[in-house]
Design a protein around this motif. Structure first.
Motif, PDB file in Angstrom:
ATOM      1  N   TYR A  99     -33.801   2.793   6.251  1.00  0.00           N
ATOM      2  CA  TYR A  99     -32.630   2.703   7.122  1.00  0.00           C
ATOM      3  C   TYR A  99     -31.448   3.532   6.647  1.00  0.00           C
ATOM      4  CZ  TYR A  99     -35.254  -1.232   8.968  1.00  0.00           C
ATOM      5  OH  TYR A  99     -36.217  -2.019   9.509  1.00  0.00           O
ATOM      6  N   ARG A 100     -31.383   3.835   5.390  1.00  0.00           N
ATOM      7  CA  ARG A 100     -30.265   4.643   4.893  1.00  0.00           C
ATOM      8  C   ARG A 100     -30.268   6.014   5.545  1.00  0.00           C
ATOM      9  NH1 ARG A 100     -25.254   3.566   2.948  1.00  0.00           N
ATOM     10  NH2 ARG A 100     -24.632   5.001   1.325  1.00  0.00           N
TER      11      ARG A 100
ATOM     12  N   TYR B   6     -27.742   6.277   8.226  1.00  0.00           N
ATOM     13  CA  TYR B   6     -26.356   6.468   7.786  1.00  0.00           C
ATOM     14  C   TYR B   6     -25.989   7.938   7.753  1.00  0.00           C
ATOM     15  CZ  TYR B   6     -22.688   6.896   4.229  1.00  0.00           C
ATOM     16  OH  TYR B   6     -21.576   7.235   3.528  1.00  0.00           O
TER      17      TYR B   6
ATOM     18  N   GLY C 213     -32.525  10.981  10.744  1.00  0.00           N
ATOM     19  CA  GLY C 213     -31.940   9.763  11.285  1.00  0.00           C
ATOM     20  C   GLY C 213     -32.625   9.302  12.559  1.00  0.00           C
TER      21      GLY C 213
ATOM     22  N   TYR D  96     -33.831   5.481   1.448  1.00  0.00           N
ATOM     23  CA  TYR D  96     -34.254   6.505   2.412  1.00  0.00           C
ATOM     24  C   TYR D  96     -35.728   6.378   2.787  1.00  0.00           C
ATOM     25  CZ  TYR D  96     -29.725   8.570   1.881  1.00  0.00           C
ATOM     26  OH  TYR D  96     -28.386   8.749   1.897  1.00  0.00           O
TER      27      TYR D  96
ATOM     28  N   GLY E  28     -25.902   2.028   8.758  1.00  0.00           N
ATOM     29  CA  GLY E  28     -26.289   2.694   7.520  1.00  0.00           C
ATOM     30  C   GLY E  28     -25.453   2.301   6.317  1.00  0.00           C
TER      31      GLY E  28
END
Lengths: 255, 255
Positions: A66-67, A70, B72, A52, B129
């Motif tokens: 990049y998580r 998700y 995000g 994260y 993700g």
DNA sequence: AAACAGTGTTTTGCTAAGTGAAACATTGCG
DNA sequence: CGCAATGTTTCACTTAGCAAAACACTGTTT
């Protein structure tokens, strides 16, 4: 008795600080979240392990990992409201040439959950996921108007910060405004949240007829006159009704 | 000495469980994360307060909240790699008619950070993700080939799970494969991660020439023959080189 | 080249936050 | 109406999480 887990709360503080301030280091982050370097370091380490947060090994600066994408994608996938609304918002943005926002209420604040940005060079800046007040802004105030009485009481009894000279900060005046919004079924806000901006909002209802979101058309007031106001109002109501129907709402009295 | 904050780790467990299993209750979530109902309840409450989890008051089921969108979106905004790659990925998807993935490596695993989905009815399912292995999949294995020696050692010395009969599970064979990938500068994977799927990947380099991501074209092998393989390979390399150039990479030996 | 200041990383000891167990409250079904 | 399952709340215990402090590293200045 509070059920809040402080460590989790602080981790969210840090994530949101990074969301606002990318590419910063341990010391700066500790300052931003009001903590110590060793605490910030451990939070960063934990979030980095899970993807994260990303650490640039060269500069030792951190930014969102990049998580995060998700969870954001899954949140969007799970939100049938967003999926239902998006094609209609596309059409509304096309027809009006302005920003189109889908806004919901969470407790005593608003959050923009989907956004279609105007193609015009002069446009209102907006962000998905951003929390905002309920007593200012077209879509937000409309949601307050349709909120449960205890939410309205909480907002009206609390502080009503001023964002512009046009922000309504008097509880009595706001109460009257909310009544008027419920009666007319839409809201035209002029420069109450952002200087030089308008926002025309209409309610999105679920299958039970409850107002669960608002659709609003927003842009600079220099592009607004009596004709465009009426046109945007009409198109916003139509789009909101269309979304409501797709969510199962049956309007007994056609407009 | 571990710097991991267990409570934060568990909160992420819960968020990711909700990402995979929306609209479930306290008891089910406690089971999924291997915890107690009271613990799950407190985690949910904390995340709900911050907007990352939504509770349906009627059913008492939970799902991801809209605030997840914010993080995000900001992660995507901060990722210049994604911004640079996306228009090129659009073109590549248009040209090939197949899925186009942008994949990066995080420690010893891969993660798809941007995706252009094929318009074909038969298409490869993929998600932004999603974490994946490094020893299978076109883009992932190419990233492993260009990873630091210690990462390669960690993967090669560790378990190499089999996903399909075509998955390489022998460390010696994988090592040879990685050498070959580095030499030829692209990778064609056939059914090594998903049955019936191909993936043709090329490296994306930064201004220092380091491989930081892979671009891959992926789809069903029924749409792959010698001609399309060569065409996709060419187009993937071209797209990856284009992204690399935009990231500041100067290729001294033109291909 | 050396000294200094600031940042990042690591360690330690203390305490209260976090946890599971258990009890209680609520809900839906037979 | 009774029962089973789920959700919510409380309590007592323990160790996880924390700040302070020390140490390591890095970049800048002299």
């Amino acid at each position: 008795m509070s059920y809040t887990i402080t460590s989790v709360d602080r981790a969210i503080d840090l994530l949101e600080a990074l969301a606002e301030h990318p590419d910063i280091g341990v010391t700066r982050l500790a300052e931003l979240i009001g903590s110590t370097k060793s605490h910030a370091f451990r939070l960063l380490h934990t979030l980095e392990q899970r993807g994260y947060v990303l650490k640039d090994p060269a500069t030792r600066n951190y930014r969102l990992g990049y998580r995060s994408l998700y969870v954001g994608e899954r949140a969007r996938d799970q939100a049938s409201l967003i999926k239902t609304a998006q094609p209609i918002m596309d059409g509304l943005a096309q027809a009006t040439g302005e920003n189109v926002h889908l806004v919901v209420r969470e407790q005593a604040r608003s959050i923009c959950i989907a956004l279609k940005q105007s193609q015009a060079h002069l446009r209102l800046y907006a962000e998905v996921g951003r929390h905002g007040p309920l007593h200012a802004g077209g879509g937000s105030t409309l949601l307050l108007a349709h909120a449960p009485k205890e939410i309205q009481a909480a907002v009206l009894d609390g502080p009503l910060p001023s964002f512009t000279p046009a922000t309504v900060t008097e509880a009595g005046v706001l109460r009257e405004q909310l009544t008027r919004i419920r009666q007319q079924g839409y809201h035209v806000a002029l420069e109450d949240l952002d200087d030089g901006a308008f926002s025309i909002a209409a309610p999105v209802r679920n299958h039970r007829g409850e107002v669960i979101a608002s659709i609003s058309v927003a842009g600079p007031i220099t592009r607004l006159d009596a004709v465009t106001t009426d046109r945007h109002r009409h198109l916003a109501i139509e789009a909101a009704n269309d979304i409501s129907r797709r969510l199962g709402f049956v309007d007994q009295v056609p407009t």
